[in-house]
Motif scaffolding. Sequence first.
Motif, PDB file in Angstrom:
ATOM      1  N   MET A 185       0.838  -1.201   0.000  1.00  0.00           N
ATOM      2  CA  MET A 185       0.000   0.000   0.000  1.00  0.00           C
ATOM      3  C   MET A 185       0.873   1.252   0.000  1.00  0.00           C
ATOM      4  O   MET A 185       1.857   1.329   0.743  1.00  0.00           O
ATOM      5  CB  MET A 185      -0.921  -0.004   1.229  1.00  0.00           C
ATOM      6  CG  MET A 185      -1.911   1.139   1.266  1.00  0.00           C
ATOM      7  SD  MET A 185      -3.043   0.968   2.689  1.00  0.00           S
ATOM      8  CE  MET A 185      -4.024   2.432   2.453  1.00  0.00           C
ATOM      9  N   THR A 186       0.525   2.234  -0.830  1.00  0.00           N
ATOM     10  CA  THR A 186       1.310   3.460  -0.932  1.00  0.00           C
ATOM     11  C   THR A 186       1.218   4.268   0.350  1.00  0.00           C
ATOM     12  O   THR A 186       0.141   4.464   0.911  1.00  0.00           O
ATOM     13  CB  THR A 186       0.827   4.317  -2.114  1.00  0.00           C
ATOM     14  OG1 THR A 186       0.884   3.539  -3.308  1.00  0.00           O
ATOM     15  CG2 THR A 186       1.709   5.537  -2.270  1.00  0.00           C
ATOM     16  N   GLN A 187       2.358   4.729   0.801  1.00  0.00           N
ATOM     17  CA  GLN A 187       2.418   5.528   2.025  1.00  0.00           C
ATOM     18  C   GLN A 187       1.839   6.916   1.782  1.00  0.00           C
ATOM     19  O   GLN A 187       2.152   7.551   0.777  1.00  0.00           O
ATOM     20  CB  GLN A 187       3.887   5.638   2.433  1.00  0.00           C
ATOM     21  CG  GLN A 187       4.162   6.504   3.638  1.00  0.00           C
ATOM     22  CD  GLN A 187       5.631   6.453   3.990  1.00  0.00           C
ATOM     23  OE1 GLN A 187       6.052   5.704   4.849  1.00  0.00           O
ATOM     24  NE2 GLN A 187       6.436   7.241   3.298  1.00  0.00           N
ATOM     25  N   PRO A 188       0.976   7.433   2.693  1.00  0.00           N
ATOM     26  CA  PRO A 188       0.432   8.780   2.496  1.00  0.00           C
ATOM     27  C   PRO A 188       1.519   9.833   2.600  1.00  0.00           C
ATOM     28  O   PRO A 188       2.517   9.644   3.307  1.00  0.00           O
ATOM     29  CB  PRO A 188      -0.588   8.909   3.630  1.00  0.00           C
ATOM     30  CG  PRO A 188      -0.163   7.917   4.660  1.00  0.00           C
ATOM     31  CD  PRO A 188       0.464   6.783   3.899  1.00  0.00           C
ATOM     32  N   GLU A 189       1.323  10.932   1.892  1.00  0.00           N
ATOM     33  CA  GLU A 189       2.290  12.033   1.957  1.00  0.00           C
ATOM     34  C   GLU A 189       2.185  12.759   3.304  1.00  0.00           C
ATOM     35  O   GLU A 189       3.195  13.199   3.859  1.00  0.00           O
ATOM     36  CB  GLU A 189       2.022  13.008   0.813  1.00  0.00           C
ATOM     37  CG  GLU A 189       3.167  13.940   0.514  1.00  0.00           C
ATOM     38  CD  GLU A 189       4.352  13.233  -0.122  1.00  0.00           C
ATOM     39  OE1 GLU A 189       5.473  13.456   0.370  1.00  0.00           O
ATOM     40  OE2 GLU A 189       4.159  12.475  -1.086  1.00  0.00           O
ATOM     41  N   LEU A 233      -6.134  12.199   9.948  1.00  0.00           N
ATOM     42  CA  LEU A 233      -6.252  12.613   8.545  1.00  0.00           C
ATOM     43  C   LEU A 233      -5.087  12.052   7.753  1.00  0.00           C
ATOM     44  O   LEU A 233      -3.951  12.065   8.226  1.00  0.00           O
ATOM     45  CB  LEU A 233      -6.261  14.143   8.447  1.00  0.00           C
ATOM     46  CG  LEU A 233      -6.351  14.766   7.052  1.00  0.00           C
ATOM     47  CD1 LEU A 233      -7.697  14.458   6.410  1.00  0.00           C
ATOM     48  CD2 LEU A 233      -6.124  16.274   7.126  1.00  0.00           C
ATOM     49  N   GLU A 234      -5.366  11.575   6.545  1.00  0.00           N
ATOM     50  CA  GLU A 234      -4.322  11.151   5.626  1.00  0.00           C
ATOM     51  C   GLU A 234      -4.529  11.843   4.277  1.00  0.00           C
ATOM     52  O   GLU A 234      -5.664  11.995   3.819  1.00  0.00           O
ATOM     53  CB  GLU A 234      -4.340   9.629   5.419  1.00  0.00           C
ATOM     54  CG  GLU A 234      -3.899   8.846   6.642  1.00  0.00           C
ATOM     55  CD  GLU A 234      -3.724   7.366   6.350  1.00  0.00           C
ATOM     56  OE1 GLU A 234      -4.041   6.945   5.208  1.00  0.00           O
ATOM     57  OE2 GLU A 234      -3.277   6.627   7.250  1.00  0.00           O
ATOM     58  N   ILE A 235      -3.409  12.255   3.665  1.00  0.00           N
ATOM     59  CA  ILE A 235      -3.438  12.863   2.339  1.00  0.00           C
ATOM     60  C   ILE A 235      -2.416  12.124   1.485  1.00  0.00           C
ATOM     61  O   ILE A 235      -1.234  12.059   1.833  1.00  0.00           O
ATOM     62  CB  ILE A 235      -3.116  14.370   2.405  1.00  0.00           C
ATOM     63  CG1 ILE A 235      -4.158  15.098   3.265  1.00  0.00           C
ATOM     64  CG2 ILE A 235      -3.047  14.967   1.001  1.00  0.00           C
ATOM     65  CD1 ILE A 235      -3.879  16.569   3.463  1.00  0.00           C
ATOM     66  N   GLY A 236      -2.878  11.558   0.374  1.00  0.00           N
ATOM     67  CA  GLY A 236      -2.016  10.774  -0.486  1.00  0.00           C
ATOM     68  C   GLY A 236      -1.161  11.627  -1.404  1.00  0.00           C
ATOM     69  O   GLY A 236      -1.398  12.827  -1.589  1.00  0.00           O
ATOM     70  N   VAL A 245       2.369  13.623  13.744  1.00  0.00           N
ATOM     71  CA  VAL A 245       2.255  14.105  12.368  1.00  0.00           C
ATOM     72  C   VAL A 245       3.407  13.522  11.568  1.00  0.00           C
ATOM     73  O   VAL A 245       4.576  13.610  11.989  1.00  0.00           O
ATOM     74  CB  VAL A 245       2.287  15.646  12.291  1.00  0.00           C
ATOM     75  CG1 VAL A 245       2.215  16.103  10.834  1.00  0.00           C
ATOM     76  CG2 VAL A 245       1.164  16.264  13.106  1.00  0.00           C
ATOM     77  N   PHE A 246       3.087  12.891  10.426  1.00  0.00           N
ATOM     78  CA  PHE A 246       4.092  12.326   9.531  1.00  0.00           C
ATOM     79  C   PHE A 246       4.011  13.050   8.193  1.00  0.00           C
ATOM     80  O   PHE A 246       2.922  13.285   7.674  1.00  0.00           O
ATOM     81  CB  PHE A 246       3.832  10.832   9.297  1.00  0.00           C
ATOM     82  CG  PHE A 246       3.941   9.980  10.533  1.00  0.00           C
ATOM     83  CD1 PHE A 246       5.099   9.258  10.786  1.00  0.00           C
ATOM     84  CD2 PHE A 246       2.889   9.897  11.433  1.00  0.00           C
ATOM     85  CE1 PHE A 246       5.200   8.457  11.925  1.00  0.00           C
ATOM     86  CE2 PHE A 246       2.982   9.109  12.569  1.00  0.00           C
ATOM     87  CZ  PHE A 246       4.140   8.386  12.816  1.00  0.00           C
ATOM     88  N   VAL A 247       5.170  13.391   7.637  1.00  0.00           N
ATOM     89  CA  VAL A 247       5.258  13.965   6.296  1.00  0.00           C
ATOM     90  C   VAL A 247       6.246  13.128   5.508  1.00  0.00           C
ATOM     91  O   VAL A 247       7.415  12.985   5.899  1.00  0.00           O
ATOM     92  CB  VAL A 247       5.696  15.438   6.326  1.00  0.00           C
ATOM     93  CG1 VAL A 247       5.873  15.972   4.911  1.00  0.00           C
ATOM     94  CG2 VAL A 247       4.691  16.289   7.094  1.00  0.00           C
ATOM     95  N   GLY A 248       5.759  12.519   4.418  1.00  0.00           N
ATOM     96  CA  GLY A 248       6.621  11.654   3.621  1.00  0.00           C
ATOM     97  C   GLY A 248       7.193  10.494   4.404  1.00  0.00           C
ATOM     98  O   GLY A 248       8.316  10.044   4.126  1.00  0.00           O
ATOM     99  N   GLY A 249       6.462  10.015   5.400  1.00  0.00           N
ATOM    100  CA  GLY A 249       6.910   8.884   6.199  1.00  0.00           C
ATOM    101  C   GLY A 249       7.762   9.250   7.393  1.00  0.00           C
ATOM    102  O   GLY A 249       8.059   8.393   8.230  1.00  0.00           O
ATOM    103  N   THR A 250       8.157  10.522   7.507  1.00  0.00           N
ATOM    104  CA  THR A 250       8.964  10.979   8.634  1.00  0.00           C
ATOM    105  C   THR A 250       8.060  11.574   9.705  1.00  0.00           C
ATOM    106  O   THR A 250       7.233  12.447   9.405  1.00  0.00           O
ATOM    107  CB  THR A 250       9.984  12.041   8.193  1.00  0.00           C
ATOM    108  OG1 THR A 250      10.852  11.487   7.210  1.00  0.00           O
ATOM    109  CG2 THR A 250      10.806  12.545   9.371  1.00  0.00           C
TER     110      THR A 250
END
Length: 264
Positions: free
Chosen positions: A1-5, A26-29, A62-67
């Motif tokens: 599954m693609t990781q959300p941005e 909240l998730e944003i792809g 909060v995660f951005v690009g998996g970080t």
Amino acid sequence: MTQPEIRVQDLHKSFGDNHVLRGIDLEIGHGEVVCVIGPSGSGKSTLLRCVNLLEEPSTGEVFVGGTEITDPDVDIDAVRRRIGMVFQQFNLFPHLNVTENLTLPQRRVLRRDKAQAARIAAENLARVGLSEKADAYPSSLSGGQQQRVAIARALAMGPEVMLFDEPTSALDPELVGDVLAVMRRLAEEGMTMMVVTHEMTFAREVADRVVFMDGGVIVEDGTPDQVIARPRHERTRHFLSRLLDPAMAEVEEGTSDQVGKPAQ
């Protein structure tokens, strides 16, 4: 599954006794455009600011690009380089011309040399349709042009995600269209975008999803057709009826006990 941005988990934010965000998930792809709508005080701008830690969450992740950017040991400056932010106000340096406004952050933060920074500035001014304003100073530009310069400045940093906090709210109505047109083009290019806005036409036509917030929680999250055209919740219908019919809102402000709720 693609990781959300962008991924937000159980996010809370309080200012003293004021509990502004109350458990946001909240998730944003990647490449997705999400518009966040809601009344003043609903927490939407606070949520946006928590995504790049301009506001520090009270609890949650909060995660951005998996970080995980809420990790105390994260290099937040490195993470922020991946996030472009456009505010209500333009925040341009008045003593610098347009090109200098775009090259200064590149040279100081990304350590680009003068020639590279100038080339990237020119490319991004062209993206927002303002190549002819490269040598102009902010005071000579309209509000809409200044906001487009602010967008170009953010893009010049090479972000993977763009956050917009009511980018047209400070503009005269006739200047809004040019800014929204730039944002439409970014969406068409596949930029991941989180947009706090009251521009319902933009949300309806450009967003992949619309999130309605009220009272620090997400009330609805769905496609524009689901949330704007066919909202499920009374709170959403009430907000949209006021937003889309200003005359009704004025009447309701003065005689709230006389105006009924929107139809189910």
